[in-house]
Design a protein around this motif. Sequence first.
Motif, PDB file in Angstrom:
ATOM      1  N   UNK A 160      29.599  45.759  42.467  1.00 29.41           N
ATOM      2  CA  UNK A 160      29.217  45.415  41.099  1.00 29.41           C
ATOM      3  C   UNK A 160      28.679  43.986  40.962  1.00 29.41           C
ATOM      4  N   UNK A 161      28.775  43.191  42.011  1.00 31.62           N
ATOM      5  CA  UNK A 161      28.295  41.799  42.024  1.00 31.62           C
ATOM      6  C   UNK A 161      29.036  40.907  41.026  1.00 31.62           C
ATOM      7  N   UNK A 162      30.281  41.300  40.704  1.00 32.06           N
ATOM      8  CA  UNK A 162      31.111  40.413  39.900  1.00 32.06           C
ATOM      9  C   UNK A 162      31.616  39.279  40.779  1.00 32.06           C
ATOM     10  N   UNK A 163      32.306  38.321  40.171  1.00 28.53           N
ATOM     11  CA  UNK A 163      32.785  37.156  40.914  1.00 28.53           C
ATOM     12  C   UNK A 163      34.264  37.200  41.235  1.00 28.53           C
ATOM     13  N   UNK A 164      34.988  38.106  40.568  1.00 28.91           N
ATOM     14  CA  UNK A 164      36.406  38.169  40.836  1.00 28.91           C
ATOM     15  C   UNK A 164      37.114  39.198  39.980  1.00 28.91           C
ATOM     16  N   UNK A 165      38.400  39.340  40.237  1.00 26.26           N
ATOM     17  CA  UNK A 165      39.236  40.252  39.462  1.00 26.26           C
ATOM     18  C   UNK A 165      40.447  39.504  38.938  1.00 26.26           C
TER      19      UNK A 165
END
Length: 208
Positions: free
Chosen positions: A177-182
Motif C-alpha cells: 500500500x506504500x504507507x509509512x507505518x502501522x
Amino acid sequence: MNKVNYKLYLVTDSNIIGDRNLVECVRDAIIGGVSVVQLREKNISTRDFYQTALALKELTDYYNVPLIINDRLDIALAVDAAGLHIGQSDLPAIEARKLLGKDKILGVSVSNIEQAQKAKIQGADYIGVGAIFPTNSKGDAKNLNIDILTNIRNSVDIPIVAIGGINENNIELLNNTKINGVAVISAILGNEDIIKASNNLYYKCKFL
C-alpha cells in the motif's frame, strides 16, 4: 518535522496491560522495535496524564523515540513532547499547528481523501488512517478497507500510518500500500511477551 520513522507506532491503553507498569511495557515495546509512541489515555485525571507523560518523555528521550500526545495539547506543551495527535472532533489542525509551533510533529486522524487533503493543508506532518480492520480499541471507529487506504495514499504526499485491528496475522496485507507505518495497541500491549510481539510486527512491516 521530517525524517520520523513511523514504521511501528505504538498507541498506549492502560486497560489492555492490566496490572503491569505502563512505562515498563512501553520500554519493552521500544526494545522490540517500536519507533514512535503515542500516549493515549482516556480515563485518567489531568494530573495523572501529566505524570505519565513526564515518565514516558524521560523513557522515549533515552531511546531517541518521539513521544506523541493524543488530544491533549496542554500536556504536549507541558512536557515538551515531540508532538500531538488529534482527531476530527478535536482542535482544528490549523490552530493546533499555530500553538505547537513549526518544529513539533502534528498528526491527524482521517478516514477519507477530503479529510486527508485538508489535514495536509492545515499543517499535519502525518495522518493516521483507519480503522483498517475491525477493532475493539475504539468502539466508534468506522471500518475502511485497503482500497480506500490506497486511494488516500495516492491523494497526499505526507506520511501515512494505518491503524485499527492490525496484528501479525493481517499486517502483511498492507505491504503493497506504500504507507509509512502501522499504529498498534493490543497487538503489542495485549501480549505477555511485549518485546517478542513488537519484534514480530517490526519484521513483517515492509511497506516502502
